[in-house]
Design a protein around this motif. Structure first.
Motif, PDB file in Angstrom:
ATOM      1  N   HIS A   1      -5.711  -0.713  -1.726  1.00  0.00           N
ATOM      2  CA  HIS A   1      -6.332  -0.463  -0.425  1.00  0.00           C
ATOM      3  C   HIS A   1      -6.454  -1.786   0.319  1.00  0.00           C
TER       4      HIS A   1
ATOM      5  N   CYS B   1       2.756   2.121  -3.457  1.00  0.00           N
ATOM      6  CA  CYS B   1       2.048   2.480  -4.684  1.00  0.00           C
ATOM      7  C   CYS B   1       2.013   3.997  -4.895  1.00  0.00           C
TER       8      CYS B   1
ATOM      9  N   GLU C   1       0.407   5.612  -7.081  1.00  0.00           N
ATOM     10  CA  GLU C   1      -0.909   6.039  -7.557  1.00  0.00           C
ATOM     11  C   GLU C   1      -2.018   5.806  -6.535  1.00  0.00           C
ATOM     12  N   LYS C   2      -1.660   5.254  -5.385  1.00  0.00           N
ATOM     13  CA  LYS C   2      -2.636   4.912  -4.342  1.00  0.00           C
ATOM     14  C   LYS C   2      -3.738   4.003  -4.891  1.00  0.00           C
TER      15      LYS C   2
ATOM     16  N   SER D   1      -0.330   0.028   7.174  1.00  0.00           N
ATOM     17  CA  SER D   1      -0.231   0.987   6.077  1.00  0.00           C
ATOM     18  C   SER D   1       0.060   2.387   6.624  1.00  0.00           C
TER      19      SER D   1
ATOM     20  N   LYS E   1       6.114   4.563   5.088  1.00  0.00           N
ATOM     21  CA  LYS E   1       6.430   5.915   4.598  1.00  0.00           C
ATOM     22  C   LYS E   1       6.936   6.797   5.728  1.00  0.00           C
TER      23      LYS E   1
ATOM     24  N   LEU F   1       0.826  -1.207   0.000  1.00  0.00           N
ATOM     25  CA  LEU F   1       0.000   0.000   0.000  1.00  0.00           C
ATOM     26  C   LEU F   1       0.857   1.253   0.000  1.00  0.00           C
ATOM     27  N   ASP F   2       1.891   1.261   0.864  1.00  0.00           N
ATOM     28  CA  ASP F   2       2.751   2.431   0.965  1.00  0.00           C
ATOM     29  C   ASP F   2       3.619   2.612  -0.273  1.00  0.00           C
TER      30      ASP F   2
ATOM     31  N   CYS G   1       4.834  -2.482  -6.183  1.00  0.00           N
ATOM     32  CA  CYS G   1       4.222  -3.273  -5.112  1.00  0.00           C
ATOM     33  C   CYS G   1       4.820  -4.675  -5.045  1.00  0.00           C
TER      34      CYS G   1
ATOM     35  N   CYS H   1      -4.455   1.537 -11.212  1.00  0.00           N
ATOM     36  CA  CYS H   1      -3.122   0.928 -11.295  1.00  0.00           C
ATOM     37  C   CYS H   1      -2.466   1.195 -12.654  1.00  0.00           C
TER      38      CYS H   1
END
Length: 408
Positions: free
Chosen positions: A29, A23, A25-26, A143, A147, A20-21, A53, A47
């Protein structure tokens, strides 16, 4: 060139959520599936198939958590600060390490109970330490923490990261080969795995009701009697009630509802890439006078870990692997080879959906009066338990012989 995205499967995903961290483009989830476990989900519409990832997933990338060149040594440990120690699950090892790092201007990452959810958080002051003390026997939502740790290291801070082995593997993959001006200490734990949230949900629905928070280890009557659940309710002026032998503890202790990867853990190895491995020193006979306040076990893997242990306000005594592995077999063996044949394991999502709470207590906790129809089930449980005990006994014995060979 676009990469075909392949995250870890349902049977191998650890739920570390490093993906999750990672990506940009977020597009990923986290969601809880019908089996009560947390998994990452990709939004294919967002994506861009960069493949980041997959690089940070400790399973897909094939990250090797073992370092056979390391000299891993066991110690019996307890914090010299009694108040700090009594607020901790066992001997206060991690809390004492955290106090030292925080006193030097560093930050500490640990698991915090927020309501009935556990999240990884970063603290920067000793006044926040209580948030990450004590054990939490459920899946941690990690998550965001990767970061945060990376940013702290970029800023030149010292970071102490506490988590499970798979979370530290996820952090290592996330940070990669990058060099930072800050310093990172990693402390993993002797992990028994993550039980399904279905047990907690069922318990709250049928016994506890609306709660403010949960304390998994109640140490008010000493560490040896601390294996019980303490619930603080939202109503009744935050009244507190202690539950002994509840369904939540039963699900954790039997391993029947654990994540599939936890029953075949690739990170349960002796010589680890963490600086220190911590846990309860169950089975200790050398320091019985310390059992009431709690006794920690520390396996030190690196010189950095040894230095950190010396700097913290701790009492430290050298121990031996044969003493350590009396109970803590998960240090070197993460498999449950026969548990997969147990019906309470095979059908647990269906059982928690269709069975009454009383039946669930009989299946998972062994509570209540049993009619003769239950006898085959009880015998089968005993048989599976015995087979698992014999299997891990052989593995531990083989490990001890190998360690003796290296020492000689």
């Amino acid at each position: 060139m676009r990469t075909k995205i392949r995250l870890a499967s349902k049977n191998t995903c650890t739920g570390c959520l490093a993906c999750l961290d990672s990506c940009p483009e977020k597009a990923i989830h986290a969601c809880v599936r019908s089996n009560g476990h947390l998994y990452p989900e990709i939004d294919s519409g967002v994506c861009v198939k960069c493949g980041r990832c997959m690089e940070v997933c400790p399973v897909v990338s094939g990250y090797d958590y073992q370092d056979i060149a390391r000299r891993s040594e066991p110690y019996a440990v307890w914090a010299n600060d009694d108040e700090l120690r009594m607020q901790s699950a066992s001997g206060g090892l991690f809390a004492a390490l955290a106090v030292y790092v925080l006193s030097q201007g560093g930050v500490v990452a640990g698991a915090s109970m927020e309501g009935i959810e556990v999240r990884h958080i970063l603290i920067s002051g000793i006044y926040e330490l209580y948030k990450i003390q004590n054990s939490k026997y459920q899946q941690v939502v990690s998550s965001g923490i990767y970061k945060a740790v990376k940013e702290a290291l970029r800023q030149g801070k010292t970071v102490l990261f506490g988590g499970t082995s798979c979370q530290i593997a996820g952090l290592s993959c996330f940070l990669g080969e990058n060099k930072f001006s800050g310093h990172l200490y990693t402390v993993d734990m002797i992990c028994s795995g993550f039980p399904s949230l279905l047990a907690l949900e069922s318990f709250l629905k049928h016994e506890a009701g609306p709660v403010q928070t949960i304390i998994y280890r109640d140490k008010k009557e000493g560490c040896e009697k601390g294996q019980r659940l303490s619930v603080i309710f939202k109503k009744e002026a935050e009244a507190e009630k202690v539950y002994a032998g509840d369904l939540v503890y039963a699900a954790f202790g039997t391993h029947y509802t654990h994540r599939s990867c936890c029953l075949n853990c690739r990170f349960a190895v002796a010589r680890r890439k963490a600086d220190i491995t911590m846990g309860d020193f169950w089975g200790d006979t050398d320091f019985p006078e310390q059992h009431y306040k709690g006794l920690s076990l520390a396996i030190v893997h690196t010189d950095r870990g040894r230095d950190l242990l010396k700097r913290a306000d701790l009492t430290v005594h050298s121990s031996a692997w044969e003493k350590v592995l009396k109970v803590n077999f998960r240090l070197v063996y993460g498999k449950f080879s026969f548990l997969k044949f147990h019906p309470a394991r095979w059908f647990y999502p269906w059982l928690f959906t269709h069975c009454s709470y009383g039946i669930l207590l009989k299946i998972y906790r062994g509570a209540g009066a049993y009619s003769r129809g239950w006898y085959p089930y009880l015998v089968f449980c005993k048989m599976i338990g015995l087979l698992e005990k014999l299997q891990r006994g052989r593995v531990v014995l083989k490990f001890l012989k190998r360690m003796k060979y290296y020492e000689d």
